[in-house]
Design a protein around this motif. Structure first.
Motif, short mmCIF file in Angstrom:
data_model
loop_
_atom_site.label_atom_id
_atom_site.label_comp_id
_atom_site.label_asym_id
_atom_site.label_seq_id
_atom_site.Cartn_x
_atom_site.Cartn_y
_atom_site.Cartn_z
N GLY A 200 0.82 -1.22 0.00
CA GLY A 200 0.00 0.00 0.00
C GLY A 200 0.85 1.26 0.00
O GLY A 200 1.97 1.30 -0.50
N LEU A 201 0.29 2.27 0.63
CA LEU A 201 0.95 3.57 0.68
C LEU A 201 1.95 3.62 1.83
O LEU A 201 1.82 2.91 2.82
CB LEU A 201 -0.10 4.67 0.85
CG LEU A 201 -1.14 4.78 -0.27
CD1 LEU A 201 -2.14 5.88 0.06
CD2 LEU A 201 -0.49 5.02 -1.63
N VAL A 202 2.92 4.51 1.67
CA VAL A 202 3.92 4.74 2.72
C VAL A 202 3.41 5.86 3.61
O VAL A 202 3.06 6.95 3.12
CB VAL A 202 5.29 5.12 2.11
CG1 VAL A 202 6.33 5.31 3.22
CG2 VAL A 202 5.75 4.07 1.12
N SER B 215 2.31 7.17 -2.19
CA SER B 215 2.78 5.97 -2.87
C SER B 215 4.31 5.90 -2.82
O SER B 215 4.99 6.90 -2.55
CB SER B 215 2.32 5.97 -4.33
OG SER B 215 2.95 7.03 -5.03
N VAL B 216 4.82 4.69 -3.08
CA VAL B 216 6.27 4.51 -3.12
C VAL B 216 6.88 5.39 -4.21
O VAL B 216 7.94 6.02 -4.02
CB VAL B 216 6.63 3.03 -3.35
CG1 VAL B 216 8.13 2.87 -3.54
CG2 VAL B 216 6.16 2.19 -2.17
N THR B 217 6.22 5.45 -5.35
CA THR B 217 6.73 6.29 -6.45
C THR B 217 6.77 7.75 -6.04
O THR B 217 7.75 8.47 -6.28
CB THR B 217 5.86 6.13 -7.71
OG1 THR B 217 5.84 4.76 -8.09
CG2 THR B 217 6.39 6.98 -8.85
N LEU C 123 10.03 10.13 -5.75
CA LEU C 123 10.12 11.44 -6.39
C LEU C 123 10.41 12.53 -5.36
O LEU C 123 11.11 13.51 -5.65
CB LEU C 123 8.81 11.74 -7.13
CG LEU C 123 8.56 10.92 -8.40
CD1 LEU C 123 7.17 11.23 -8.97
CD2 LEU C 123 9.65 11.18 -9.44
N CYS C 124 9.88 12.36 -4.17
CA CYS C 124 10.17 13.31 -3.08
C CYS C 124 11.66 13.31 -2.74
O CYS C 124 12.27 14.36 -2.55
CB CYS C 124 9.33 12.96 -1.86
SG CYS C 124 9.58 14.07 -0.46
N ILE C 125 12.24 12.09 -2.67
CA ILE C 125 13.68 11.99 -2.41
C ILE C 125 14.48 12.68 -3.51
O ILE C 125 15.46 13.42 -3.26
CB ILE C 125 14.10 10.51 -2.30
CG1 ILE C 125 13.50 9.89 -1.04
CG2 ILE C 125 15.62 10.37 -2.27
CD1 ILE C 125 13.76 8.41 -0.90
N LEU C 126 14.06 12.47 -4.76
CA LEU C 126 14.74 13.10 -5.88
C LEU C 126 14.69 14.62 -5.78
O LEU C 126 15.69 15.32 -5.98
CB LEU C 126 14.11 12.63 -7.20
CG LEU C 126 14.72 13.21 -8.49
CD1 LEU C 126 16.18 12.81 -8.61
CD2 LEU C 126 13.93 12.73 -9.71
N GLY C 127 13.50 15.15 -5.46
CA GLY C 127 13.37 16.59 -5.32
C GLY C 127 14.22 17.15 -4.20
O GLY C 127 14.87 18.20 -4.34
#
Length: 611
Positions: free
Chosen positions: A78-80, A92-94, A98-102
């Motif tokens: 499920g969601l994180v 979501s994991v994705t 994307l948050c880590i990337l930003g």
């Protein structure tokens, strides 16, 4: 065996060595840092803000990464979920990736800004250190310059300035790392207060326990700095006396002394380089052991948030790296401080001995007068004793006397390199000390005993950094010095390249280049110090003829041991033990006759030393 040029023993105490051992060393550190960095405080202020924001972005990325890792390890699809920093939501994991990337992009952006600001500070501080050292040296009095050891300025602009550059680099790195560490600890405290507080306290305790080792390293650095300074002075002496060392056959003795100096450098260098890696290794090892023990204890406690604990572990291990970096950077900072103190002390000492200043200007020099002039270097050395004389415009004056009679001291007074201890020197009735230096040196020129050349052409050497002169002016000065014809006979003429040692020029030619340099500015007074002492008869005759041609148009004061050199003079001043014991005129007869006439000359009745 001939003696070797001596220098101060490396073990002799110095203000720098004492300050390094001072129990208030931290006060010295703050003073040095304030001295070099206060002028760039606005640029430095950019570093903490950008470093903290970059560190905070890095910490948030680690927290998100820990949540994702635990989520995937539990096999959840499920969601994180997140419940830190006042946020209680799931993505979501994705989305989390994307948050880590930003956050990573934000971290890189702000860390780049921090690195840009740090590089600007390091470059500015390094240039300022070099500029200050050279500018203050040029502005300080000749008396202070003459007290410095040979090669001291070159040595000062070498290792100490390099260490100031390192100091600025480590200082900006320390600020950056401290703010990064702060961001990590703030984030960790929000995630798990107990674990973070425990490990932070242990880290602070370790830093305090390792401080004595860092101080010992700083002491070794101060000892090394003094030894390097003395070795640099020795090398400068060896280079300047290469001919004497070879001719007297003392190369082996010089080499042995240099080896002893190098051994004095080796010992503190070894100790410093031994302590340098040991300190961070000890810090790292103890922190890891404490971290493992603390985590083991916390894991065994019921109800522990494993996701939060994982985030804390990542953050604290990252913080541990920052802590180790802070410990290492602080250590390097302490190693660089003694060199920065040496540079600062030298600059301050020179600032306390500025050149004499004046505001009066001269239209021309008609009369130079000394009245009761005495000069004392110390209580036991009276160089000049109650000297009186008058020099009129256009006169040719010779100054003779045995070695140590005060000739060179009189010359330094006329050139305003020193101030008399008592009595007065006046020009046109105005005290010499009230005349602006620029106004004085526009009308007074100097020809030294040994002409120093610069790397450049013949024209460069005659112009000597001055502006406002063209080729016609250079040729006029060379013609007046009797060197023009010899210059133009060379294939490159005035564009002939000369080295600093004057390769390709005879002694007489170098001396006439020095005279041309002095005559370029059309001086009213020309002071010459032993201009023919190292020349053969032919070269001496050429110089004497040059001086003879200047009679009437330029006031000349020629200091010499040789009667032939002052055969053109209108009057002779003879110094003996600092007193003007004889004075008279000179004819074109033999040197013996000249000396006889000088001996018969009677001083003025008003003062036994008057001329």
């Amino acid at each position: 065996m001939p003696s070797i040029p001596s220098s101060r023993p490396a073990s002799s105490p110095s203000p720098d060595a004492r300050s390094a051992a001072d129990p208030n060393a931290e006060l010295n550190t703050r003073a040095v840092i304030r001295h070099y960095f206060w002028a760039f405080r606005r640029r430095i202020s950019v570093i903490p803000a950008t470093a903290f924001i970059g560190g905070l972005a890095d910490a948030l990325a680690l927290i998100v990464l820990a949540r994702i890792a635990l989520h995937l390890a539990n096999g959840d699809e499920g969601l994180v979920s997140f419940s830190n920093f006042g946020i209680d939501r799931s993505i979501s994991v994705t989305g989390a990736l994307l948050c880590i990337l930003g956050l990573t992009v934000i971290r890189m952006l702000f860390q780049t800004m921090s690195a840009w600001a740090s590089a600007g500070v390091v470059a500015a501080v390094t240039v300022r250190a070099r500029r200050d050292a050279l500018r203050v040296f040029l502005d300080t009095s000749y008396a202070e310059k003459s007290r410095q050891r040979q090669g001291e300025l070159q040595q000062l602009l070498g290792e100490p300035v390099t260490k100031v550059s390192e100091l600025s680099r480590h200082f900006t790195k320390l600020v950056t790392t401290l703010l990064n560490l702060g961001a990590m600890l703030v984030s960790a405290l929000v995630v798990d207060l107990k674990a973070t507080a425990l490990l932070s306290a242990v880290g602070a305790l370790l830093f305090a326990l390792l401080r004595p080792m860092v101080r010992r390293g700083r002491s070794y650095s101060a000892t090394e700095r003094n030894a390097v300074r003395d070795y640099g002075a020795d090398v400068s002496e060896i280079e300047s006396m290469a001919l004497e060392i070879q001719v007297f056959g003392v190369a082996d003795a010089v080499r042995e002394r240099s080896e002893r100096r190098l051994e004095q450098i080796r010992r503190p260098l070894f100790r410093r380089f031994f302590i340098q890696p040991i300190t961070p290794m000890a810090f790292q090892a103890v922190v890891i052991l404490v971290a493992v023990g603390a985590m083991f204890t916390l894991v065994r406690v019921d109800g522990v948030d494993l996701a939060g604990l994982g985030a804390v572990i990542l953050l604290l291990f990252k913080a541990m790296g920052y802590g180790q970096s802070i410990q290492s950077t602080w250590q390097h900072l302490q190693f660089a401080i003694p060199y920065a103190e040496q540079l600062r002390h030298a600059v301050v000492a020179q600032q306390r001995a500025p050149q004499p200043v004046g505001t009066a200007t001269l239209s021309q020099i008609d009369r130079l007068e000394a009245s009761g002039v005495s000069m004392r270097y110390d209580q036991d050395h009276l160089a000049l004793d109650d000297v009186d004389f008058v020099i009129h415009r256009g006169e040719a004056i010779g100054v003779t006397g045995p070695s140590g009679s005060g000739k060179s001291t009189l010359l330094t007074l006329l050139l305003r390199l020193r101030e008399p201890t008592s009595g007065s020197l006046t020009v046109n009735g105005t005290p010499l000390g009230l005349i602006a230096l620029d106004s004085w040196y526009q009308r007074v020129a100097y020809v030294p005993q040994h002409c120093q050349l610069i790397e450049g052409t013949v024209e460069d050497n005659i112009v000597f950094y001055r502006t406002g002169f063209d080729r016609a002016d250079v040729e006029r000065a060379a013609q007046a010095a009797g060197i023009h014809d010899e210059i133009v006979r060379r294939p490159a003429g005035y564009e002939t390249l000369l080295g600093s040692r004057g390769a390709g020029l005879s002694g007489g030619q170098r001396q006439r280049v020095a005279i041309a340099r002095a005559l370029l500015g059309r001086p009213e007074v020309l002071v010459l110090d032993e201009p023919t002492s190292a020349l053969d008869t032919g070269a001496e005759a050429a110089i004497t003829e040059t001086l003879r041609s200047l009679k009437g148009s330029v006031t000349t004061v020629t200091v010499t041991h040789r009667p032939e050199t002052v055969s053109h003079c209108d009057r002779i001043f003879r110094l003996d033990h600092g007193r003007l014991s004889q004075a008279g005129t000179v004819s074109q007869d033999s040197p013996a006759a000249q000396e006889s006439r000088v001996a018969k000359a009677q001083p003025a009745a008003s003062n036994p030393n008057a001329i």
